[in-house]
Design an enzyme around this catalytic site. Structure first.
Site, mmCIF file in Angstrom:
data_model
loop_
_atom_site.group_PDB
_atom_site.id
_atom_site.type_symbol
_atom_site.label_atom_id
_atom_site.label_comp_id
_atom_site.label_asym_id
_atom_site.label_seq_id
_atom_site.Cartn_x
_atom_site.Cartn_y
_atom_site.Cartn_z
ATOM 1 N N HIS A 265 0.851 -1.199 0.000
ATOM 2 C CA HIS A 265 0.000 0.000 0.000
ATOM 3 C C HIS A 265 0.877 1.237 0.000
ATOM 4 C CE1 HIS A 265 -3.176 2.840 1.073
ATOM 5 N NE2 HIS A 265 -4.007 1.912 0.634
ATOM 6 N N ASP A 316 -7.986 -5.177 -0.159
ATOM 7 C CA ASP A 316 -8.530 -6.032 -1.207
ATOM 8 C C ASP A 316 -8.318 -7.512 -0.939
ATOM 9 O OD1 ASP A 316 -9.384 -3.891 -2.618
ATOM 10 O OD2 ASP A 316 -7.763 -3.907 -4.096
HETATM 11 C C1 SDX Z 1 -6.219 0.218 -3.136
HETATM 12 O O1 SDX Z 1 -4.519 4.709 -1.918
HETATM 13 C C2 SDX Z 1 -5.503 4.076 -1.387
HETATM 14 O O2 SDX Z 1 -5.972 4.379 -0.322
HETATM 15 C C3 SDX Z 1 -6.033 2.923 -2.214
HETATM 16 C C4 SDX Z 1 -7.013 1.976 -1.515
HETATM 17 C C5 SDX Z 1 -8.334 2.647 -1.252
HETATM 18 O O3 SDX Z 1 -9.053 2.205 -0.343
HETATM 19 O O4 SDX Z 1 -8.691 3.543 -2.016
HETATM 20 O O5 SDX Z 1 -6.469 1.528 -0.292
HETATM 21 C C6 SDX Z 1 -7.382 0.777 -2.392
HETATM 22 O O6 SDX Z 1 -5.945 0.694 -4.203
HETATM 23 C C7 SDX Z 1 -5.430 -0.929 -2.529
HETATM 24 C C8 SDX Z 1 -4.203 -1.340 -3.353
HETATM 25 C C9 SDX Z 1 -4.628 -2.409 -4.360
HETATM 26 N N1 SDX Z 1 -3.527 -2.708 -5.249
HETATM 27 C C10 SDX Z 1 -2.843 -3.857 -5.188
HETATM 28 O O7 SDX Z 1 -3.072 -4.710 -4.330
HETATM 29 C C11 SDX Z 1 -1.827 -4.013 -6.281
HETATM 30 C C12 SDX Z 1 -0.552 -4.612 -5.715
HETATM 31 N N2 SDX Z 1 0.084 -3.623 -4.889
HETATM 32 C C13 SDX Z 1 1.032 -2.777 -5.430
HETATM 33 O O8 SDX Z 1 1.264 -2.663 -6.774
HETATM 34 C C14 SDX Z 1 1.567 -1.657 -4.574
HETATM 35 O O9 SDX Z 1 1.782 -2.112 -3.290
HETATM 36 C C15 SDX Z 1 0.746 -0.347 -4.562
HETATM 37 C C16 SDX Z 1 0.508 0.194 -5.982
HETATM 38 C C17 SDX Z 1 -0.600 -0.565 -3.897
HETATM 39 C C18 SDX Z 1 1.518 0.725 -3.774
HETATM 40 O O10 SDX Z 1 2.696 0.865 -4.377
HETATM 41 P P1 SDX Z 1 3.765 2.035 -4.139
HETATM 42 O O11 SDX Z 1 3.491 2.852 -2.968
HETATM 43 O O12 SDX Z 1 3.924 2.767 -5.431
HETATM 44 O O13 SDX Z 1 5.039 1.135 -3.796
HETATM 45 P P2 SDX Z 1 5.995 0.513 -4.826
HETATM 46 O O14 SDX Z 1 5.232 -0.061 -5.971
HETATM 47 O O15 SDX Z 1 7.013 1.561 -5.156
HETATM 48 O O16 SDX Z 1 6.654 -0.696 -4.013
HETATM 49 C C19 SDX Z 1 7.691 -0.531 -3.061
HETATM 50 C C20 SDX Z 1 8.423 -1.858 -2.945
HETATM 51 C C21 SDX Z 1 8.907 -2.362 -4.289
HETATM 52 O O17 SDX Z 1 10.054 -3.172 -4.032
HETATM 53 P P3 SDX Z 1 11.515 -2.593 -4.315
HETATM 54 O O18 SDX Z 1 11.530 -2.189 -5.765
HETATM 55 O O19 SDX Z 1 11.676 -1.396 -3.401
HETATM 56 O O20 SDX Z 1 12.399 -3.743 -3.997
HETATM 57 O O21 SDX Z 1 7.543 -2.901 -2.466
HETATM 58 C C22 SDX Z 1 7.404 -3.900 -3.483
HETATM 59 C C23 SDX Z 1 7.822 -3.238 -4.780
HETATM 60 O O22 SDX Z 1 8.237 -4.182 -5.733
HETATM 61 N N3 SDX Z 1 5.980 -4.233 -3.540
HETATM 62 C C24 SDX Z 1 5.477 -5.401 -3.931
HETATM 63 C C25 SDX Z 1 4.094 -5.273 -3.844
HETATM 64 N N4 SDX Z 1 3.796 -4.046 -3.398
HETATM 65 C C26 SDX Z 1 4.945 -3.414 -3.228
HETATM 66 N N5 SDX Z 1 6.070 -6.536 -4.343
HETATM 67 C C27 SDX Z 1 5.265 -7.568 -4.671
HETATM 68 N N6 SDX Z 1 3.905 -7.506 -4.594
HETATM 69 C C28 SDX Z 1 3.333 -6.372 -4.190
HETATM 70 N N7 SDX Z 1 1.996 -6.290 -4.136
#
Ligand code: SDX
Length: 379
Positions: A265, A316
């Protein structure tokens, strides 16, 4: 975090874009804190009805008994959608994305409102209540049409959550199912300045109408990094398939650097405050349905991912099996989220209208400059 002059904050991460008195969110503390209008989510998620939470968010204060009854009656009265909506749903090709269909349906319903361009707080509150009441009817109708079933009229004897399940499944739900849906609706109703809510505020900032703003919210929610992750979370749980397959499946996914849907998140770093309540609902439904498989796989994957990668589950993750247990078709999970989030979108829209300033950030230009223009040569 504040930007240095000329500095670009990628994804506006940590930027404070407006003042708000709707949601307090601290995702860095351990445990994280989420409050609606000052009420901790842990005190209201599993006990309040969706009607109470919707009133709280839209009106800014808890309803007393009389106010709640009046609000509930109004939502029941506004639930009906015109028959033209069913015709519209039947015209939209089956290959259309369900969120594209909902975006179209929301826009269509707004066009049918003779007071669509009325402005002012009272008019906007009325339009908001109509959307909150009608979206579940539209989503249930989409589910029925997509399965070749008759669309059901709302049951005026049932509350919001029970009626939603009735319109979806064609039978009155048991108490465990109604409680689970109320809880899911409460938890999705609002979440500060997420991407779709920001889109809503940008549209309101131009003084466009509230329904147009909500349509923009639906458009933003559709994306797989936002609302579109929820059905992927369920596909992942189904793909794992058995408790025995959890470790090999997760090991492979992490080795391939796949994004695990339902994990991570932007704001919550210590865990999503909403996830434990959905986990509770998932356990209750696993017990009441006598089908523990999805709960067992989901908890096993969550624990193993936390151990291996330290990424916590987000809202989710458990909402996906909860909706599956409740009978929502997989491809309509994000539509369900929209049918709840319309409350938060509306609350933010009302707040933005009350204290509006056009939202118009700048870019840091990185392209070419002062090029000499020569007309294209004709061959
Ligand atoms: C919602 O904003 C809100 O409030 C949204 C929400 C709402 O109620 O409105 O809460 C609803 O949108 C929930 C999120 C649903 N999305 C997912 O589940 C998709 C999977 N999650 C991600 O893609 C990710 O965690 C985000 C998009 C939700 C947040 O990403 P950020 O803040 O942009 O973080 P990032 O992508 O830069 O990740 C940071 C690190 C990375 O690793 P490094 O490159 O630093 O080694 O964490 C890793 C990422 O690769 N990482 C994950 C991951 N989420 C983060 N690795 C594997 N699987 C994941 N899901």
């Amino acid at each position: 975090m504040s930007a240095e002059p000329g500095q670009v904050i990628s994804g506006l991460e940590g930027v404070l874009a407006c003042e708000s008195s709707i949601t307090y969110l601290d995702g860095a503390s351990d445990p994280s804190v989420l409050e609606y209008r000052g009420y901790n989510i842990h005190d209201i998620a599993e006990t309040a009805s969706f009607e109470e939470i919707a009133y709280l968010l839209l009106e800014g204060q808890r309803p007393n008994a009389g106010e709640l009854e009046a609000f509930d009656h109004e939502l029941r009265r506004l639930r009906h959608v015109p028959v033209e909506l069913t015709r519209l749903l039947e015209m939209i090709p089956t290959y259309a994305h369900p969120m594209a269909t909902l975006r179209t349906a929301a826009s269509f319903l707004a066009c049918l409102d003779p007071e669509q361009e009325a402005t002012g707080r009272a008019a906007n509150e009325k339009k908001a209540r109509r959307m909150v009441a009608q979206f579940p009817t539209a989503v249930a109708a989409m589910a029925r049409v997509s399965q070749g079933l008759d669309v059901l009229r709302p049951d005026p004897e049932l509350g919001h959550a029970a009626n939603y399940l009735y319109m979806l499944n064609g039978k009155r739900p048991d108490d465990a199912s109604t409680r689970a849906l109320d809880t899911a609706l409460n938890l999705y109703a609002e979440h500060e300045l997420n991407a779709s809510t920001f889109a809503v505020r940008v549209v309101v900032g131009t003084l466009s109408d509230i329904a147009s703003a909500v349509v923009a919210g639906i458009a933003a929610l559709k994306g797989p990094l936002h609302g579109g992750a929820i059905d992927e979370a369920m596909r992942m749980i189904m793909d794992v398939g058995s408790v025995d397959n959890i470790r090999p499946w997760v090991d492979r996914a992490l080795a391939e650097k796949r994004l695990l849907m339902g994990f991570g998140h932007r704001v919550y770093k210590t865990g999503d405050a909403r996830a434990p309540h959905l986990r509770n609902m998932c356990r209750a439904l696993a017990e009441s349905s006598g089908e523990p498989r999805w709960y067992d796989i989901a908890t096993g994957v969550e624990d193993y991912v936390r151990e291996q990668k330290r990424i916590p589950a987000n809202v989710d993750y458990y909402a996906a099996p909860v909706l599956h247990y409740l009978g929502f078709p997989l491809n309509l999970f994000t539509n369900f989220v929209a049918s709840s989030r319309v409350v938060g979108w509306s609350a933010h829209a009302l707040e933005q209208y009350d204290n509006n300033r056009l939202i118009r950030p700048r870019t840091r230009y990185v392209g070419l400059r002062e090029q000499e223009y020569a007309p294209a040569e004709r061959s």
